[in-house]
Design a protein around this motif. Structure first.
Motif, PDB file in Angstrom:
ATOM      1  N   UNK A  99      -0.450   3.310  -4.818  1.00 40.66           N
ATOM      2  CA  UNK A  99       0.883   2.730  -4.967  1.00 40.66           C
ATOM      3  C   UNK A  99       1.738   3.034  -3.732  1.00 40.66           C
ATOM      4  N   UNK A 100       1.743   4.307  -3.317  1.00 38.48           N
ATOM      5  CA  UNK A 100       2.548   4.674  -2.157  1.00 38.48           C
ATOM      6  C   UNK A 100       1.989   4.043  -0.888  1.00 38.48           C
ATOM      7  N   UNK A 101       0.669   3.836  -0.848  1.00 36.70           N
ATOM      8  CA  UNK A 101       0.041   3.222   0.325  1.00 36.70           C
ATOM      9  C   UNK A 101       0.496   1.766   0.473  1.00 36.70           C
ATOM     10  N   UNK A 150       4.094   1.760   1.660  1.00 37.70           N
ATOM     11  CA  UNK A 150       4.284   2.058   3.080  1.00 37.70           C
ATOM     12  C   UNK A 150       3.912   0.853   3.937  1.00 37.70           C
ATOM     13  N   UNK A 151       2.850   0.156   3.559  1.00 36.60           N
ATOM     14  CA  UNK A 151       2.473  -1.028   4.337  1.00 36.60           C
ATOM     15  C   UNK A 151       3.523  -2.118   4.173  1.00 36.60           C
ATOM     16  N   UNK A 152       4.137  -2.169   2.994  1.00 38.07           N
ATOM     17  CA  UNK A 152       5.200  -3.147   2.761  1.00 38.07           C
ATOM     18  C   UNK A 152       6.413  -2.819   3.631  1.00 38.07           C
ATOM     19  N   UNK A 174       8.543  -4.548  10.785  1.00 30.14           N
ATOM     20  CA  UNK A 174       8.020  -5.462  11.809  1.00 30.14           C
ATOM     21  C   UNK A 174       8.783  -6.780  11.796  1.00 30.14           C
ATOM     22  N   UNK A 175       9.066  -7.289  10.602  1.00 30.74           N
ATOM     23  CA  UNK A 175       9.808  -8.541  10.489  1.00 30.74           C
ATOM     24  C   UNK A 175      11.216  -8.381  11.053  1.00 30.74           C
TER      25      UNK A 175
END
Length: 50
Positions: A1-3, A6-8, A14-15
């Motif tokens: 879930x935390x992974x 973090x990618x989100x 980045x956006x």
């Protein structure tokens, strides 16, 4: 879930960075276009009068 979270957040960061770069590019173009138009108008007048 935390992974996934973090990618989100990485994608959001980045956006946001891409958005800032786009805004900078657009403001740069808005600064360049009138200057180019003035140069073209000046060159046109010079060729017309010479």
């Amino acid at each position: 879930m935390s992974d996934r979270n973090s990618s989100q957040s990485k994608a959001v960061a980045y956006a946001r960075r891409a958005d800032e770069a786009n805004a900078r590019l657009i403001s740069l173009l808005l600064a360049i276009i009138p200057a180019a138009a003035i140069l073209v108008a000046t060159a046109t007048m010079l060729t017309a009068f010479s």
